[in-house]
Design a protein around this motif. Structure first.
Motif, mmCIF file in Angstrom:
data_model
loop_
_atom_site.group_PDB
_atom_site.id
_atom_site.type_symbol
_atom_site.label_atom_id
_atom_site.label_comp_id
_atom_site.label_asym_id
_atom_site.label_seq_id
_atom_site.Cartn_x
_atom_site.Cartn_y
_atom_site.Cartn_z
ATOM 1 N N ILE A 141 11.588 3.126 -11.342
ATOM 2 C CA ILE A 141 11.570 1.488 -11.859
ATOM 3 C C ILE A 141 12.287 0.656 -10.619
ATOM 4 O O ILE A 141 11.865 -0.295 -10.631
ATOM 5 N N LYS A 155 8.516 -1.905 -15.574
ATOM 6 C CA LYS A 155 8.694 -0.964 -16.664
ATOM 7 C C LYS A 155 8.306 0.266 -16.377
ATOM 8 O O LYS A 155 7.372 0.538 -15.559
ATOM 9 N N GLU A 198 13.400 1.859 -20.572
ATOM 10 C CA GLU A 198 13.590 2.006 -19.183
ATOM 11 C C GLU A 198 12.876 0.698 -18.214
ATOM 12 O O GLU A 198 11.508 1.003 -18.002
ATOM 13 N N TYR A 199 13.678 -0.083 -17.800
ATOM 14 C CA TYR A 199 12.996 -1.091 -16.880
ATOM 15 C C TYR A 199 14.122 -1.912 -16.003
ATOM 16 O O TYR A 199 15.198 -1.662 -16.180
ATOM 17 N N GLU A 218 13.022 -5.969 -25.855
ATOM 18 C CA GLU A 218 12.154 -5.430 -24.875
ATOM 19 C C GLU A 218 10.826 -6.401 -24.810
ATOM 20 O O GLU A 218 10.479 -6.717 -23.931
ATOM 21 N N LEU A 222 9.694 -9.281 -21.952
ATOM 22 C CA LEU A 222 8.537 -8.877 -21.151
ATOM 23 C C LEU A 222 7.637 -10.224 -21.439
ATOM 24 O O LEU A 222 6.963 -10.605 -20.293
ATOM 25 N N GLN A 236 4.384 -1.461 -13.465
ATOM 26 C CA GLN A 236 4.785 -0.257 -14.341
ATOM 27 C C GLN A 236 4.773 0.884 -13.381
ATOM 28 O O GLN A 236 3.778 1.054 -12.488
#
Length: 314
Positions: A141, A155, A198-199, A218, A222, A236
């Motif tokens: 990431i 992401k 997880e980002y 989240e 985004l 991503q």
């Protein structure tokens, strides 16, 4: 799917193998970019130590990809803090950060406060309940942020097994988040795991975004990142398989309600729905209602917080 999204999928979806670790370390050194990793944790003594140890060993000791590894304890009743510290993380309790603003329960609250106790130009968030954790989650990431100056937010995408069934995890994603995004923010329809924990993002972006305090964080980040920097700045990376502790059905219901609330606030700020959810549990006298408040509060962009501005000047 929009043609714009199809083009985005071909340009902004990668695999962790596309950027070898040596290339990332070289890019980081050349750019002078610093990287912080944050683990929000609540009663995760069984898994947090292994995650911290893997990141330290693979990304701090063998290489120099990560500069700072911080676990934010949001009120654990077990040995989460002790285990994380013993494994090599800096541990900060949520209540110690920005004490003039009383903390509220919620993952988003912890992520928001983490900006005040980290210093990296890139901040990566990793959930603390992951099993069989690989450092690829972090290198994957942060990779695009170190090698592509046009990318601001990344992401992770992965398979999510449920029990013995492959690809059956992410129930709230499939039943709530994906329909919402496809109908109201179709530019985000290409994200495989829009609710994944997880980002990574550039601090310069995160500090400008509001943070929903709870499970809606989240989706909120985004959507707001899309409106702030545009689709082409989002990306991503496929990091393989994600295994973690699964919530029961009622907990998922509360999560879905918080996510819907987050979306609804962004769709029509002036029209507010009742921020509560009633569920039922069988008791001694049959089914008994249990009503839960849904997270409605959001923290402002960190650039609005005076302590953050003073810290940056110092």
């Amino acid at each position: 799917m929009l043609e714009e999204v199809e083009r985005w999928l071909s340009r902004r979806s990668w695999s962790v193998t596309d950027r070898p670790l040596e290339r990332l370390v070289a890019a980081k050194r050349a750019s002078g970019t610093s990287v912080s990793v944050v683990l929000p944790a609540l009663d995760e003594e069984e898994t947090v130590g292994e995650i911290v140890a893997e990141i330290r060993r693979e990304l701090m000791e063998k290489t120099s990809l990560v500069d700072e590894l911080v676990v934010i304890d949001s009120g654990s009743r077990d040995r989460t803090a002790e285990v994380a510290a013993a494994a090599g993380a800096k541990v900060v309790h949520r209540d110690e950060v920005l004490p003039r603003i009383a903390p509220v329960p919620g993952k988003g609250e912890v992520l928001w406060r983490s900006l005040l106790v980290t210093s990296g130009d890139v901040v990566a968030f990793v959930d603390a309940d992951l099993k069989e954790f690989s450092a690829d989650f972090v290198s994957g990431i942060v990779g695009p942020l170190l090698t592509d100056p046009d990318v601001d937010f990344v992401k992770a995408m992965y398979d999510r097994p449920l029990g013995g069934a492959a690809g059956q995890g992410g129930r709230v994603t499939e039943l709530m988040a994906r329909p919402l995004l496809n109908m109201h923010w179709p530019q985000l329809a290409g994200f495989v795991q829009p609710l994944g924990g997880e980002y990574a993002a550039r601090r310069s972006l995160l500090e400008r975004l509001p943070f929903p305090v709870g499970y809606g964080v989240e989706l909120g980040l985004l959507v707001d990142a899309l409106h702030t920097v545009g689709l082409d700045a989002l990306a991503q990376v496929d990091v393989g398989v994600r295994k973690h502790r699964h919530q029961d059905g009622q907990a998922l219901g509360r999560m879905a309600a918080a996510i819907y609330r987050t979306a609804q606030l962004r769709l029509a700020r002036g029209h507010l729905v009742r921020p509560e959810l009633t569920q039922f549990e069988r008791g001694e006298r049959g089914f008994e209602p249990r009503t839960y408040a849904i997270d409605t509060e959001e923290r402002p962009p960190m650039t609005d917080i005076s302590e953050y501005a003073h810290r940056r000047v110092a």
